[in-house]
Write an enzyme that holds these catalytic residues in place. Sequence first.
Site, PDB file in Angstrom:
ATOM      1  N   GLY A   1      18.801  41.484  -1.788  1.00  0.00           N
ATOM      2  CA  GLY A   1      19.517  40.210  -1.775  1.00  0.00           C
ATOM      3  C   GLY A   1      20.698  40.138  -2.717  1.00  0.00           C
ATOM      4  O   GLY A   1      21.463  39.182  -2.674  1.00  0.00           O
TER       5      GLY A   1
ATOM      6  N   CYS B   1      15.307  30.709  30.437  1.00  0.00           N
ATOM      7  CA  CYS B   1      16.427  31.532  30.887  1.00  0.00           C
ATOM      8  C   CYS B   1      16.521  31.503  32.413  1.00  0.00           C
ATOM      9  O   CYS B   1      15.539  31.777  33.103  1.00  0.00           O
ATOM     10  CB  CYS B   1      16.267  32.967  30.380  1.00  0.00           C
ATOM     11  SG  CYS B   1      17.481  34.115  31.061  1.00  0.00           S
TER      12      CYS B   1
ATOM     13  N   CYS C   1      15.843  35.394  33.626  1.00  0.00           N
ATOM     14  CA  CYS C   1      14.549  36.083  33.541  1.00  0.00           C
ATOM     15  C   CYS C   1      13.377  35.122  33.394  1.00  0.00           C
ATOM     16  O   CYS C   1      12.228  35.542  33.400  1.00  0.00           O
ATOM     17  CB  CYS C   1      14.547  37.086  32.381  1.00  0.00           C
ATOM     18  SG  CYS C   1      14.505  36.319  30.755  1.00  0.00           S
TER      19      CYS C   1
ATOM     20  N   CYS D   1      19.283  33.980  28.286  1.00  0.00           N
ATOM     21  CA  CYS D   1      18.938  34.678  27.055  1.00  0.00           C
ATOM     22  C   CYS D   1      20.213  35.139  26.365  1.00  0.00           C
ATOM     23  O   CYS D   1      21.115  35.680  27.009  1.00  0.00           O
ATOM     24  CB  CYS D   1      18.109  35.929  27.344  1.00  0.00           C
ATOM     25  SG  CYS D   1      16.415  35.603  27.806  1.00  0.00           S
TER      26      CYS D   1
ATOM     27  N   CYS E   1      16.617  40.395  27.899  1.00  0.00           N
ATOM     28  CA  CYS E   1      16.593  39.668  29.161  1.00  0.00           C
ATOM     29  C   CYS E   1      16.366  40.631  30.330  1.00  0.00           C
ATOM     30  O   CYS E   1      15.543  40.393  31.208  1.00  0.00           O
ATOM     31  CB  CYS E   1      17.907  38.927  29.325  1.00  0.00           C
ATOM     32  SG  CYS E   1      17.971  37.821  30.738  1.00  0.00           S
TER      33      CYS E   1
END
Lengths: 363, 299
Positions: B44, B254, B257, B279, B285
């Site tokens: 970080g 979606c 899909c 997606c 997808c």
Amino acid sequence: MAYVAVKGGREAIENAGRFFRYEQVKGASDPLALDQICEQLHLAVDRVMGEGALYAPRLAALALKQSSGDTFEAAFMLRAYRTTQPRLGYSIGQSTENMRVIRRISAAFKEIPGGQILGPTSDYNLRLLDFALAEEASHTHHRFVKELFADVPQVSPLIDTFPKIIEILRKENLIAGCHENFRPEAKIEAEIYDVTRNAITFPVYRSAALQAMAMGETGGLLALAYSNMRGFGVVHPYVGELRMGYLPVNVVNPYTQKPELIGEIKVTEAEIISKLEANEGDPKFQIGYGICLGHNETKAISMGVLDRAIQTGEPGVPSEDPEFVLLHVDGVESMGFCNHFKLPHYVTFQSELDRLRKVQEEA
Amino acid sequence: MKLKQWIEENGSARKAAPYSFAFIDEGAKREIRRKTLKAVAIPGYQVPFGSRDMPVARGWGTGGIQLTLSLIGPGDVLKVIDQGADDSVNAVNIRQFVQYTTSARTTVNTKKATLIQTRHRIPEERMGKGQILVLQVPIPEPLREVEPSEKETRRMHAEADYSRIWLLLYEDIVRFKEITIGARYPVIVNNRYIMDPSPIPRWDLPKLHMAEALFLFGAGREKRIYAVPPHTPVRALEFDDHKFQIEDFGDHACRYCGERGAFLDEIIDDASGLRVYFCSDTSYCQKTRGKKDGFGDRA
């Protein structure tokens, strides 16, 4: 309906690139030769070398040609080219007293030792369009050169070195040192903090600050410097000395350990004098230093003004804050970031939409 | 394959591309790797590095590209995505550039890639051990919103003086009853540094927590590298009585899909004015659709 977002990107990109090239070549004119760009657009070449931080006139001309004259893009190409080249070493520090001067003026004194050398400048030309240039042929160039030298029996060369104007003031104890808010220089490699090899951190080394501005974008430096001199700042600049000419480049021969001259580079240098309002002691002048590759006086003066401005103890305006100046004058960075907003952002936009809708629901 | 072997096999064929392997000179690559190791060692923490100029514009992924180019070897399999899509304009451009200078193999399959460079998304499929995700970062400093000065934000990180960003969230709740940060939602890494996860949606943040893969973040213009190593705790900033929330897509699925468990792009159907959803992760997808059609995982 078609699922437009998934496929077809690659072909469209390739075609867009071809279309861009087509825009360059679709006319009936002859292709530009690099010599033409180097010789007849030399100030554009100089600008691109300075902002691209690479002294390579032919590569700069090529970049200008490839970018259809966009100086941001051309500087960008030179920068990218730099990345492919190893850093072999650093040249030996060079005093500009040894500059082979082409032009040298001072606005602070009427007469200066060595004299005011105007050199090539369009400063005093009326900016009237010269319609004769629209239809000139190469024989007009030859005739101009011939007529220019017709009445000159012999050209006496300029003296080798010109004394520095600010040295005269320094001897009178009128020049203050650098402001102490610069970090003491680190003893590394060539005793400079190389900003193309290290990120700039704050408080900044003076060598880092000068490099960042020397490779800065002319317009960016000018805008910030102008804000200071116009009213958002206190620098009233005097051009103590402005020089343009060729500086020798010396490097240490790795085998003999002796200095060797490897060539020369054209630079523009500006020493800006401005009064320093000292809290204690006598008031003095402080110097702002500007230098850049090639012939670019606007840039050198702007840099000088900004170098002076960022030495103001407590920044009162943006142009006096080293972070504000040094992190925003790079054209390649600012242009890239500005244009990246053209990239798709629909994922982040979706996240924002989600938040706005949620807040509206709650209201 | 060893690099030496690769050069022997491909060296002559590569003469057409007048650049060294992976474009960047070797000294610079070494420096970037050293800085990357430092970033991994201090999760970080933003490590300044000598960001090189790339033939891709600043702000278009130059930090990510430098990480990718300094890490990639001849045996790597590269995937590049932008907004989740492999065929998005910038992803195509970056993939072509890396291919041109390395001849690396590429894939769209998240599971088959050893190295994935991404902008604004983490793939839906969980990445595994040994995989690296390189994220492009526009603004690495999570405190920039509350403090413009770099000198000051570095002090704040050093002292873990994060009160002002907590205050920002608190004030948001007071004014709007919600935290209004969309993407680029700040996180705490390893219980120490507040980190900008790059402009990924909030949806993707949980994938950073105790992951198997290594996440590297590269900010080229701002000249910073930072990292989330595997098995590192990463938590979104939240209050006990006001929890972090991911994006809510309601009942939408979606259109392509039928998936409901993925981040969706909202597309305005210009014929009807209706919204339709797809997606965002195009590879995921395709896989989902392939499975439903009985073709299995062959993306």
